[in-house]
Design a protein around this motif. Structure first.
Motif, PDB file in Angstrom:
ATOM      1  N   THR A 146       0.842  -1.189   0.000  1.00 44.44           N
ATOM      2  CA  THR A 146       0.000   0.000   0.000  1.00 44.44           C
ATOM      3  C   THR A 146       0.880   1.243   0.000  1.00 44.44           C
ATOM      4  OG1 THR A 146      -0.178   0.116   2.422  1.00 44.44           O
ATOM      5  CG2 THR A 146      -1.815  -1.221   1.243  1.00 44.44           C
ATOM      6  N   TYR A 147       0.282   2.376  -0.438  1.00 49.03           N
ATOM      7  CA  TYR A 147       1.055   3.598  -0.634  1.00 49.03           C
ATOM      8  C   TYR A 147       0.238   4.811  -0.219  1.00 49.03           C
ATOM      9  CZ  TYR A 147       3.639   0.356  -3.600  1.00 49.03           C
ATOM     10  OH  TYR A 147       4.324  -0.729  -4.059  1.00 49.03           O
ATOM     11  N   TYR A 148       0.926   5.794   0.359  1.00 50.31           N
ATOM     12  CA  TYR A 148       0.306   7.073   0.686  1.00 50.31           C
ATOM     13  C   TYR A 148       0.526   8.054  -0.464  1.00 50.31           C
ATOM     14  CZ  TYR A 148      -0.026   5.569   5.567  1.00 50.31           C
ATOM     15  OH  TYR A 148      -0.324   4.898   6.718  1.00 50.31           O
ATOM     16  N   VAL A 149      -0.486   8.859  -0.750  1.00 44.04           N
ATOM     17  CA  VAL A 149      -0.350   9.885  -1.782  1.00 44.04           C
ATOM     18  C   VAL A 149       0.469  11.041  -1.217  1.00 44.04           C
ATOM     19  CG1 VAL A 149      -1.547  11.514  -3.272  1.00 44.04           C
ATOM     20  CG2 VAL A 149      -2.547   9.282  -2.828  1.00 44.04           C
ATOM     21  N   SER A 150       1.544  11.395  -1.900  1.00 42.50           N
ATOM     22  CA  SER A 150       2.332  12.562  -1.531  1.00 42.50           C
ATOM     23  C   SER A 150       1.920  13.770  -2.362  1.00 42.50           C
ATOM     24  CB  SER A 150       3.826  12.274  -1.739  1.00 42.50           C
ATOM     25  OG  SER A 150       4.599  13.448  -1.557  1.00 42.50           O
ATOM     26  N   ASP A 151       1.642  13.545  -3.639  1.00 37.33           N
ATOM     27  CA  ASP A 151       1.187  14.616  -4.530  1.00 37.33           C
ATOM     28  C   ASP A 151       0.298  13.989  -5.597  1.00 37.33           C
ATOM     29  OD1 ASP A 151       1.140  17.249  -5.764  1.00 37.33           O
ATOM     30  OD2 ASP A 151       2.423  16.382  -7.310  1.00 37.33           O
ATOM     31  N   GLY A 152      -0.937  14.484  -5.730  1.00 36.17           N
ATOM     32  CA  GLY A 152      -1.842  13.958  -6.746  1.00 36.17           C
ATOM     33  C   GLY A 152      -3.156  13.439  -6.204  1.00 36.17           C
ATOM     34  N   GLY A 153      -3.567  13.920  -5.029  1.00 35.63           N
ATOM     35  CA  GLY A 153      -4.817  13.455  -4.444  1.00 35.63           C
ATOM     36  C   GLY A 153      -6.032  13.718  -5.325  1.00 35.63           C
ATOM     37  N   ARG A 154      -6.015  14.843  -6.039  1.00 33.13           N
ATOM     38  CA  ARG A 154      -7.145  15.177  -6.914  1.00 33.13           C
ATOM     39  C   ARG A 154      -7.225  14.189  -8.079  1.00 33.13           C
ATOM     40  NH1 ARG A 154      -7.305  19.018 -11.186  1.00 33.13           N
ATOM     41  NH2 ARG A 154      -9.430  19.694 -11.688  1.00 33.13           N
ATOM     42  N   ARG A 155      -6.069  13.838  -8.643  1.00 33.80           N
ATOM     43  CA  ARG A 155      -6.054  12.871  -9.749  1.00 33.80           C
ATOM     44  C   ARG A 155      -6.538  11.500  -9.292  1.00 33.80           C
ATOM     45  NH1 ARG A 155      -0.080  13.976 -11.074  1.00 33.80           N
ATOM     46  NH2 ARG A 155      -0.377  15.519  -9.433  1.00 33.80           N
ATOM     47  N   VAL A 156      -6.147  11.105  -8.081  1.00 25.86           N
ATOM     48  CA  VAL A 156      -6.599   9.805  -7.564  1.00 25.86           C
ATOM     49  C   VAL A 156      -8.121   9.777  -7.443  1.00 25.86           C
ATOM     50  CG1 VAL A 156      -6.605   8.313  -5.522  1.00 25.86           C
ATOM     51  CG2 VAL A 156      -4.451   9.269  -6.364  1.00 25.86           C
TER      52      VAL A 156
END
Length: 351
Positions: A135-145
């Motif tokens: 699993t991975y945390y979003v560092s940059d790109g939450g809107r795209r996810v």
């Protein structure tokens, strides 16, 4: 996530690698340089049973100052720094230190349509959750996810970066959002209040020093953070009308009058285009929220058109009477501003 993992992130000063300080954009540019210079690996299918990367066999990559956890993960998955891979969307989760809190549904829906048509053009940045492998945390790109999920996609293009889950990753995302003009006072209000409530910082002064901001800026945001989220959500949708000063006055009004009256005031502010000074008069009891006096000679607009660029509200165009137009735009880049100005000049020159 273990508490020690949070603590580890907060012990590091923001934007520091070894003895050298680097800005958020420096880091992003460094990653982009790696993406351009390194050969692409074949993209994975996203199945959990497969390795993260099916990479080309090459000599081991030596990276200076990388963390032991990231190095172990990178070696295990044969990952080259800056490499774009595909990960299952279900393996991506929001970071507890994401600088953004509010995402407009309309903006997400619009981006989802574009992604469905054109595909994902820009990779997000993720941080491995070493406590929960896979699993991975979003560092940059939450809107795209969020938009990819809205478009019913199953995978996301990502670059895996070496950052702790803590204030360092928060500060990186915060600096990037500020330079993109996508960070709002309401995001700051919610996140900074949580930092204080969770004792990550002992005072607003300590938080301000860590972020490199004036303490009064943090104080205003923390005051706004006391508002119910439903009230903030009404203002988030109109960034052209509700900056920090206006939101602060709305917060003061809410403290005296409650949620229902505050929601009515917000509607009044939008409908009658009230100024911050007028709202301050209402808060002080010098004017009524229902019958706010307007300055002498002020004319009510006949029609208002909200203007959006790339799905984000940047201002409005108002018409008055039979012969007056008023255009207000803000938050534009200099190049975009000059381009719009040239277009207006060209229109005015035509007969």
């Amino acid at each position: 996530m273990k508490p020690s993992q949070f603590a580890k992130g907060f012990q590091a000063r923001p934007d520091t690698t070894s003895s050298e300080k680097r800005t958020a954009l420096d880091r992003l540019n460094a990653i982009d340089g790696l993406v351009e210079d390194k050969p692409k690996a074949r993209e994975v299918t996203g199945r959990a049973s497969q390795p993260v990367v099916d990479a080309v066999v090459e000599a081991p990559v030596i990276v200076e100052n990388e963390s032991a956890e990231y190095h172990a993960w990178r070696v295990q998955h044969a990952y080259r720094p800056g490499q774009i891979i595909e990960l299952p969307l279900k393996a991506i989760k929001p970071s507890p230190f994401n600088p953004r809190h509010f995402y407009l549904k309309g903006s997400i829906a619009e981006l989802a349509v574009n992604l469905a048509k054109q595909g994902q053009q820009q990779a997000i940045h993720v941080i491995p959750d070493y406590q929960t492998p896979g699993t991975y945390y979003v560092s940059d790109g939450g809107r795209r996810v969020r938009a990819l999920k809205e478009a019913n996609k199953e995978v996301v293009k990502a670059i895996v970066v070496d950052l702790p889950i803590g204030i360092q990753s928060y500060k990186l995302g915060y600096d990037l959002n500020v330079q993109r003009d996508s960070q709002t006072v309401f995001d700051n209000a919610v996140v900074w209040k949580r930092f204080i409530d969770d004792k990550h910082f002992q005072s607003q002064r300590e938080l301000a020093d860590h972020l490199g901001l004036d303490e009064s800026t943090v104080a205003v945001a923390l005051s706004i953070g006391k508002l119910p989220e439903a009230v903030m959500q009404e203002m988030v949708a109109r960034p052209d009308r509700f900056g920090s000063n206006m939101a602060y006055q709305v917060g003061r009004y809410h403290g005296a009058r409650g949620t229902e009256s505050t929601l009515r005031l917000i509607n009044r502010i939008v409908a009658d285009d009230l100024s911050t000074r007028q709202v301050a008069d209402i808060v002080k009891g010098r004017a009524s929220a229902q019958e706010t006096p307007k300055p002498a000679g002020r004319q009510r607009y006949a029609q208002r058109l909200e203007i959006k660029l790339d799905g984000v509200s940047v201002g409005d165009l108002k018409s008055y009477g039979d012969d007056r137009l008023e255009l207000r735009l803000k938050g534009l880049s200099k190049d975009r501003r000059d381009e719009i100005l040239q277009q207006i000049e060209q229109i005015l020159k035509t007969k």
